[in-house]
Scaffold this motif. Structure first.
Motif, PDB file in Angstrom:
ATOM      1  N   ILE A  66      19.604   7.866 -16.321  1.00 17.01           N
ATOM      2  CA  ILE A  66      18.246   7.233 -15.788  1.00 17.01           C
ATOM      3  C   ILE A  66      18.067   6.051 -15.530  1.00 17.01           C
ATOM      4  CG2 ILE A  66      15.732   7.568 -15.984  1.00 17.01           C
ATOM      5  CD1 ILE A  66      17.467  10.261 -15.372  1.00 17.01           C
ATOM      6  N   ALA A  67      18.466   4.877 -16.895  1.00 19.69           N
ATOM      7  CA  ALA A  67      18.260   3.700 -16.697  1.00 19.69           C
ATOM      8  C   ALA A  67      19.294   2.951 -15.635  1.00 19.69           C
ATOM      9  CB  ALA A  67      18.457   3.233 -18.133  1.00 19.69           C
ATOM     10  N   ILE A  68      20.494   3.450 -15.527  1.00 20.00           N
ATOM     11  CA  ILE A  68      21.289   2.817 -14.547  1.00 20.00           C
ATOM     12  C   ILE A  68      20.634   3.124 -13.159  1.00 20.00           C
ATOM     13  CG2 ILE A  68      22.966   4.645 -13.966  1.00 20.00           C
ATOM     14  CD1 ILE A  68      23.889   1.326 -14.638  1.00 20.00           C
ATOM     15  N   PHE A  69      20.252   4.027 -12.808  1.00 16.66           N
ATOM     16  CA  PHE A  69      19.546   4.481 -11.472  1.00 16.66           C
ATOM     17  C   PHE A  69      18.332   3.606 -11.200  1.00 16.66           C
ATOM     18  CE2 PHE A  69      22.119   8.424 -10.687  1.00 16.66           C
ATOM     19  CZ  PHE A  69      22.531   8.121  -9.507  1.00 16.66           C
ATOM     20  N   LYS A  70      17.361   3.449 -12.339  1.00 17.71           N
ATOM     21  CA  LYS A  70      16.060   2.768 -12.285  1.00 17.71           C
ATOM     22  C   LYS A  70      16.598   1.277 -12.257  1.00 17.71           C
ATOM     23  CE  LYS A  70      13.134   6.145 -14.120  1.00 17.71           C
ATOM     24  NZ  LYS A  70      12.277   6.451 -12.906  1.00 17.71           N
ATOM     25  N   TYR A  71      17.381   0.807 -12.692  1.00 15.34           N
ATOM     26  CA  TYR A  71      18.008  -0.662 -12.874  1.00 15.34           C
ATOM     27  C   TYR A  71      18.386  -0.885 -11.379  1.00 15.34           C
ATOM     28  CZ  TYR A  71      19.688  -5.019 -14.402  1.00 15.34           C
ATOM     29  OH  TYR A  71      20.026  -6.331 -14.582  1.00 15.34           O
ATOM     30  N   ILE A  72      19.183  -0.232 -10.804  1.00 15.30           N
ATOM     31  CA  ILE A  72      19.660  -0.417  -9.430  1.00 15.30           C
ATOM     32  C   ILE A  72      18.749  -0.374  -8.354  1.00 15.30           C
ATOM     33  CG2 ILE A  72      21.011   0.780  -7.459  1.00 15.30           C
ATOM     34  CD1 ILE A  72      23.043   1.676  -9.363  1.00 15.30           C
ATOM     35  N   ALA A  73      17.651   0.767  -8.536  1.00 13.02           N
ATOM     36  CA  ALA A  73      16.441   0.529  -7.680  1.00 13.02           C
ATOM     37  C   ALA A  73      15.486  -0.435  -7.772  1.00 13.02           C
ATOM     38  CB  ALA A  73      15.946   1.991  -7.878  1.00 13.02           C
ATOM     39  N   LEU A  97      19.558   0.505 -25.288  1.00 16.49           N
ATOM     40  CA  LEU A  97      19.428   1.517 -26.258  1.00 16.49           C
ATOM     41  C   LEU A  97      20.435   2.450 -26.182  1.00 16.49           C
ATOM     42  CD1 LEU A  97      17.637   2.968 -28.159  1.00 16.49           C
ATOM     43  CD2 LEU A  97      16.356   4.152 -26.449  1.00 16.49           C
ATOM     44  N   ALA A  98      21.195   2.643 -24.916  1.00 20.00           N
ATOM     45  CA  ALA A  98      22.015   3.782 -24.713  1.00 20.00           C
ATOM     46  C   ALA A  98      23.379   3.061 -25.290  1.00 20.00           C
ATOM     47  CB  ALA A  98      22.345   3.752 -23.258  1.00 20.00           C
ATOM     48  N   GLY A  99      23.457   1.799 -25.254  1.00 20.21           N
ATOM     49  CA  GLY A  99      24.705   1.181 -25.665  1.00 20.21           C
ATOM     50  C   GLY A  99      24.797   1.185 -27.255  1.00 20.21           C
ATOM     51  N   ALA A 100      23.571   1.001 -27.836  1.00 23.86           N
ATOM     52  CA  ALA A 100      23.283   1.150 -29.300  1.00 23.86           C
ATOM     53  C   ALA A 100      23.551   2.457 -29.693  1.00 23.86           C
ATOM     54  CB  ALA A 100      22.227   0.799 -29.599  1.00 23.86           C
ATOM     55  N   VAL A 101      23.113   3.618 -29.277  1.00 30.20           N
ATOM     56  CA  VAL A 101      23.468   4.854 -29.456  1.00 30.20           C
ATOM     57  C   VAL A 101      24.980   5.284 -29.461  1.00 30.20           C
ATOM     58  CG1 VAL A 101      22.860   7.583 -29.104  1.00 30.20           C
ATOM     59  CG2 VAL A 101      21.125   5.647 -29.167  1.00 30.20           C
ATOM     60  N   MET A 102      25.459   4.578 -28.510  1.00 29.96           N
ATOM     61  CA  MET A 102      26.961   4.997 -28.025  1.00 29.96           C
ATOM     62  C   MET A 102      27.791   4.400 -29.107  1.00 29.96           C
ATOM     63  SD  MET A 102      29.092   4.129 -24.517  1.00 29.96           S
ATOM     64  CE  MET A 102      27.488   4.796 -23.447  1.00 29.96           C
ATOM     65  N   ARG A 157       8.755   3.996 -19.939  1.00 32.49           N
ATOM     66  CA  ARG A 157       7.832   3.309 -20.701  1.00 32.49           C
ATOM     67  C   ARG A 157       8.716   1.725 -21.305  1.00 32.49           C
ATOM     68  NH1 ARG A 157       3.530   4.321 -23.906  1.00 32.49           N
ATOM     69  NH2 ARG A 157       3.347   3.460 -26.103  1.00 32.49           N
ATOM     70  N   ILE A 158       9.771   1.811 -21.469  1.00 31.44           N
ATOM     71  CA  ILE A 158      10.467   0.551 -22.173  1.00 31.44           C
ATOM     72  C   ILE A 158      11.118  -0.251 -21.095  1.00 31.44           C
ATOM     73  CG2 ILE A 158      10.906   1.934 -24.253  1.00 31.44           C
ATOM     74  CD1 ILE A 158      13.652   2.099 -23.728  1.00 31.44           C
ATOM     75  N   GLY A 159      11.365   0.202 -19.722  1.00 31.19           N
ATOM     76  CA  GLY A 159      12.095  -0.508 -18.686  1.00 31.19           C
ATOM     77  C   GLY A 159      13.508  -0.245 -18.643  1.00 31.19           C
ATOM     78  N   ALA A 160      14.212  -0.369 -17.380  1.00 33.18           N
ATOM     79  CA  ALA A 160      15.436   0.095 -17.231  1.00 33.18           C
ATOM     80  C   ALA A 160      16.252  -0.798 -18.290  1.00 33.18           C
ATOM     81  CB  ALA A 160      15.732  -0.230 -15.838  1.00 33.18           C
TER      82      ALA A 160
END
Length: 416
Positions: free
Chosen positions: A328-335, A291-296, A282-285
């Motif tokens: 999930i985001a890292i795989f989708k970004y790479i793909a 978002l993952a970085g912010a939660v971390m 929905r939000i994009g890779a």
């Protein structure tokens, strides 16, 4: 799902479950084992993790290119299954005696086995699963969820077993590896059809130069900078069990409670793996990575600011939010940003390898920080690094273009 899709989904989910069960049984309480059973201090434990990371960072590029070259063949996974089977005997009869008699030699030998088997091996298994998922038609995150469940199940038992005899955990790890090998024997190698070759290219046509050419892409280095910063999370978690156990009256109570906490976190993480694809789609890779970085950042800064077992536990549980989104985001970004034939190399180099480079450098420093200024202040410094990197990556990372998915040759660079 059709019959073929269901078969590969369940088999690969099972492989992930038992890989993580083996890993967790032998490694989820490794810091407590090194501290309470072997008698190592924080800096010495940091040396152990640094050795593991150094071996992993050497193995990961090799594993990545081998798996990309193998394509859909499972030779590398068979080798990893044999290594998993040897886990129990290695920890009991090789690793523990070496650490007790010669710390440096023990760290080196343990680094070779653990780094090559688990830290590099998981990247090969995850990238293989992700590639098959794209071809047969299921979401990678739904399969990876079972890996988290495997870790959680083993961790739930590990705290109790550790107080009885840590060696039982190591034998349980080898028993789990037997099931891994049995499931792997049932995985039939997919034959690349015309559509798959059209989309992903012929794996056997890959050359080493194609992988090396990634280093000339600005987009690769933008991703690398992001991963360099957020990879602090792997160091953050290494000795967290020692910090958490210290919040309780006795080490035994702390060991059991950490087993419960880690198990709860990973059960929640499994739920996150199920839901993360919906969010990232929905939000994009790119936004998923940020978002993952912010939660971390919140988790690390919070761990340094709060006190008491309850609030520290709540900070730890944020890992169940950040990791599914990140993975999930890292795989989708790479793909969507690079040549799909190099997905294993990109994941193992662009994510796993860089994470281990940072871990090998930071593990001794973190251990020194824990001994000198304490866990809380060291966590605040780590959180600051992740916050700065996440902000910088808002400008460096590229969002998806209007055309949707891009299968980009490694020698080319996508348009803005």
């Amino acid at each position: 799902m059709n019959r073929k899709t269901k078969k590969y989904y369940f088999l690969l989910s099972g492989l992930l479950f038992f890989f993580f069960f083996t890993w967790s049984s032998s490694f989820s309480l490794i810091s407590l084992w090194l501290s309470q059973k072997i008698g190592l201090k924080g800096a010495e434990t940091g040396l152990i993790f640094s050795a593991i990371s150094l071996v992993a960072l050497c193995a990961q590029p090799l594993y990545g290119f081998i798996q990309d070259k193998l394509g859909l063949r499972k030779h590398l996974l068979q080798y990893l299954g044999v290594m998993l089977l040897l886990t129990g005997p290695f920890f009991i009869y090789v690793y523990a005696p070496l650490l007790a008699s010669n710390l440096l030699l023990g760290a080196l030998v343990g680094g070779v086995f653990i780094g090559a088997t688990f830290y590099a091996g998981i990247g090969a298994l995850e990238s293989y699963t992700e590639r098959v998922s794209r071809i047969v038609g299921f979401e990678f995150g739904r399969a990876r969820m079972w890996g988290s469940l495997g870790w959680a199940c083993a961790t739930f038992l590990a705290g109790f077993i550790f107080n009885i005899d840590p060696d039982i955990n190591f034998w349980l790890a080898s028993a789990s590896a037997v099931v891994f090998l049995l499931l792997l024997s049932q995985v039939r190698e997919l034959k690349a059809n015309a559509m798959a070759e059209l989309e992903y290219g012929k794996a056997e046509n890959l050359r080493l130069q194609d992988a090396v050419a990634l280093l000339r892409l600005p987009g690769f280095w933008a991703l690398a900078i992001f991963v360099l910063g957020i990879s602090v999370y792997s160091v953050f978690d290494q000795q967290f069990s020692v910090y958490f156990a210290a919040q309780f009256a006795t080490p035994q109570q702390g060991n059991e409670m950490y087993g419960f906490l880690n198990s709860l976190q990973v059960f929640l993480e499994a739920g996150g793996m199920f839901l993360a694809p919906l969010l990232v789609n929905r939000i994009g890779a790119k936004q998923g990575l940020l978002l993952a970085g912010a939660v971390m950042t919140l988790r690390m800064l919070g761990s340094g600011l709060v006190s008491g077992a309850l609030l520290i536990s709540l900070m730890k549980l944020l890992h169940a939010v950040e990791l599914p989104i990140l993975l999930i985001a890292i795989f989708k970004y790479i793909a969507t940003r690079f040549d799909s034939r190099l997905s294993s190399t990109l994941y193992l180099v662009g994510f796993q390898f860089i994470t281990q480079v940072m871990a090998s450098f930071l593990s001794p420093l973190a251990g020194y920080g824990y001994d000198r200024i304490g866990f809380a202040d060291t966590y605040l410094l780590m959180g600051g690094v992740v916050a700065a990197t996440t902000l910088l990556s808002c400008w460096l990372l590229r969002g998806e273009t209007a055309g949707g998915k891009h299968n980009i040759h490694p020698l080319s660079e996508p348009s803005q």
